[in-house]
Each structure stands twice: as structure tokens, then as C-alpha cells.
Design a protein around this motif. Structure first.
Motif, PDB file in Angstrom:
ATOM      1  N   LEU A 179       0.822  -1.070  -0.015  1.00  0.00           N
ATOM      2  CA  LEU A 179       0.037  -0.064   0.046  1.00  0.00           C
ATOM      3  C   LEU A 179       1.086   1.354  -0.043  1.00  0.00           C
ATOM      4  O   LEU A 179       2.149   1.089   0.381  1.00  0.00           O
ATOM      5  CB  LEU A 179      -0.855  -0.131   1.130  1.00  0.00           C
ATOM      6  CG  LEU A 179      -1.980  -1.073   1.105  1.00  0.00           C
ATOM      7  CD1 LEU A 179      -2.557  -1.552   2.499  1.00  0.00           C
ATOM      8  CD2 LEU A 179      -3.245  -0.715   0.194  1.00  0.00           C
ATOM      9  N   TRP A 215       1.101  11.325  -3.241  1.00  0.00           N
ATOM     10  CA  TRP A 215      -0.226  10.857  -3.042  1.00  0.00           C
ATOM     11  C   TRP A 215      -0.867  11.781  -2.352  1.00  0.00           C
ATOM     12  O   TRP A 215      -0.746  12.113  -0.841  1.00  0.00           O
ATOM     13  CB  TRP A 215      -0.134   9.370  -2.459  1.00  0.00           C
ATOM     14  CG  TRP A 215       0.143   8.368  -3.585  1.00  0.00           C
ATOM     15  CD1 TRP A 215       1.326   8.158  -4.243  1.00  0.00           C
ATOM     16  CD2 TRP A 215      -0.542   7.301  -3.784  1.00  0.00           C
ATOM     17  NE1 TRP A 215       1.379   7.204  -4.811  1.00  0.00           N
ATOM     18  CE2 TRP A 215       0.192   6.413  -4.627  1.00  0.00           C
ATOM     19  CE3 TRP A 215      -1.893   6.698  -3.362  1.00  0.00           C
ATOM     20  CZ2 TRP A 215      -0.078   5.304  -5.129  1.00  0.00           C
ATOM     21  CZ3 TRP A 215      -2.346   5.476  -3.876  1.00  0.00           C
ATOM     22  CH2 TRP A 215      -1.528   4.946  -4.802  1.00  0.00           C
ATOM     23  N   ARG A 274      -6.420   9.895  -1.794  1.00  0.00           N
ATOM     24  CA  ARG A 274      -6.022   8.828  -2.597  1.00  0.00           C
ATOM     25  C   ARG A 274      -5.317   7.740  -1.846  1.00  0.00           C
ATOM     26  O   ARG A 274      -5.608   6.392  -2.222  1.00  0.00           O
ATOM     27  CB  ARG A 274      -4.852   9.299  -3.818  1.00  0.00           C
ATOM     28  CG  ARG A 274      -4.652   8.239  -4.648  1.00  0.00           C
ATOM     29  CD  ARG A 274      -3.365   8.997  -5.752  1.00  0.00           C
ATOM     30  NE  ARG A 274      -2.957   7.989  -6.708  1.00  0.00           N
ATOM     31  CZ  ARG A 274      -2.001   7.899  -7.523  1.00  0.00           C
ATOM     32  NH1 ARG A 274      -1.133   9.090  -7.127  1.00  0.00           N
ATOM     33  NH2 ARG A 274      -1.152   7.039  -8.036  1.00  0.00           N
ATOM     34  N   LYS A 275      -4.567   7.885  -0.896  1.00  0.00           N
ATOM     35  CA  LYS A 275      -3.874   7.051  -0.002  1.00  0.00           C
ATOM     36  C   LYS A 275      -5.165   6.339   0.749  1.00  0.00           C
ATOM     37  O   LYS A 275      -5.309   5.034   0.813  1.00  0.00           O
ATOM     38  CB  LYS A 275      -3.037   7.805   1.269  1.00  0.00           C
ATOM     39  CG  LYS A 275      -1.836   8.268   0.712  1.00  0.00           C
ATOM     40  CD  LYS A 275      -1.082   8.937   1.763  1.00  0.00           C
ATOM     41  CE  LYS A 275       0.202   9.900   1.121  1.00  0.00           C
ATOM     42  NZ  LYS A 275       0.469  10.420   2.368  1.00  0.00           N
ATOM     43  N   ALA A 310      -6.905   3.803  -1.581  1.00  0.00           N
ATOM     44  CA  ALA A 310      -5.877   2.409  -1.704  1.00  0.00           C
ATOM     45  C   ALA A 310      -6.188   1.617  -0.375  1.00  0.00           C
ATOM     46  O   ALA A 310      -6.376   0.347  -0.592  1.00  0.00           O
ATOM     47  CB  ALA A 310      -4.641   2.868  -2.002  1.00  0.00           C
ATOM     48  N   GLU A 347      -9.674  -0.020  -0.069  1.00  0.00           N
ATOM     49  CA  GLU A 347      -9.973  -0.891  -1.329  1.00  0.00           C
ATOM     50  C   GLU A 347      -9.490  -2.237  -0.623  1.00  0.00           C
ATOM     51  O   GLU A 347     -10.125  -3.409  -0.794  1.00  0.00           O
ATOM     52  CB  GLU A 347      -9.159  -0.571  -2.524  1.00  0.00           C
ATOM     53  CG  GLU A 347      -9.544  -1.488  -3.568  1.00  0.00           C
ATOM     54  CD  GLU A 347      -8.815  -2.691  -3.709  1.00  0.00           C
ATOM     55  OE1 GLU A 347      -9.611  -3.848  -4.034  1.00  0.00           O
ATOM     56  OE2 GLU A 347      -7.724  -2.849  -3.480  1.00  0.00           O
TER      57      GLU A 347
END
Length: 116
Positions: free
Chosen positions: A87, A97, A101-102, A105, A108
Motif C-alpha cells: 500500500l 499521493w 488517494r491513500k 487504496a 480497497e
């Protein structure tokens, strides 16, 4: 993912939240030398016994590496027989990032596991 503002908690509170949600935190290095906080400043790293992690946490489902320095140990974590994820680093030094956005991720990957 969780209805908790982890950033608002102190360190002990964040650790408690991780425990409640069945998330473990383990460093790939047992020790190292480093001036400052940049991963590039790490010298003489001594790896943790990651196999010990599976003995201490037999219900472990996966390993998520937080950034590139941790992911250098991926060849070791892949031998544990678990799902392994790399990650983006949550470090402020990872300015390429955005926080959003972090977070996307991380969400997810975490969404694949029952971490209620």
C-alpha cells in the motif's frame, strides 16, 4: 470503513482502535539506526522475525506493507502463506499521493477482509 476519526485520537487510542477492529501493527525492522524520519536514512536494519508474527497471530489473514521500505520485505512475507499487499506509505513524506488517494487504496484492500 470505520466510523471513527482515528486522526483525532492519541497514539494509545489509535492502537486501541486497531485492536477493536482486529488489525495488527508490526514493524518489519526489529531495530535500525536512523537520523530523522525518512526511510532513506535507515542504516543497519535488523529484520523482525516475521514468522513469529504468524505464531503470535494464528488467525492472521493478510499482510499489508505500508510503503516501499516495508515492501522490501515482501519476499519474506510472501513465504508466510498469506495474502500480501503493498500500500502507499501513509507518511507525510509521500506527498505525491493525496490523503484521499491513500485512503482509497487502503480502503480497497481492507474491504476484502471482515474488519468490522
Amino acid at each position: 470503513m470505520w466510523d471513527e476519526d482515528l486522526a483525532a485520537l492519541d497514539y494509545a487510542g489509535r492502537l486501541d482502535a486497531l485492536r477493536r477492529h482486529r488489525v495488527g501493527l508490526w514493524d518489519v525492522y526489529r531495530s535500525c539506526e536512523r537520523e530523522g524520519s525518512l526511510d532513506s536514512a535507515i542504516r543497519a536494519p535488523q529484520p523482525n522475525d516475521l514468522a513469529e508474527l504468524t505464531r503470535r497471530a494464528p488467525q492472521l489473514l493478510a499482510v499489508a506493507h505500508n510503503g516501499g521500505e516495508s515492501a522490501r520485505s515482501r519476499r519474506v512475507t510472501e513465504t508466510l502463506g498469506l495474502a500480501v499487499h503493498t500500500l502507499p506509505s501513509t507518511s507525510p513524506a509521500n506527498a505525491s499521493w493525496s490523503f484521499e488517494r491513500k485512503l482509497a487504496a487502503w480502503r480497497e484492500v481492507f474491504s476484502r477482509y471482515d474488519l468490522a
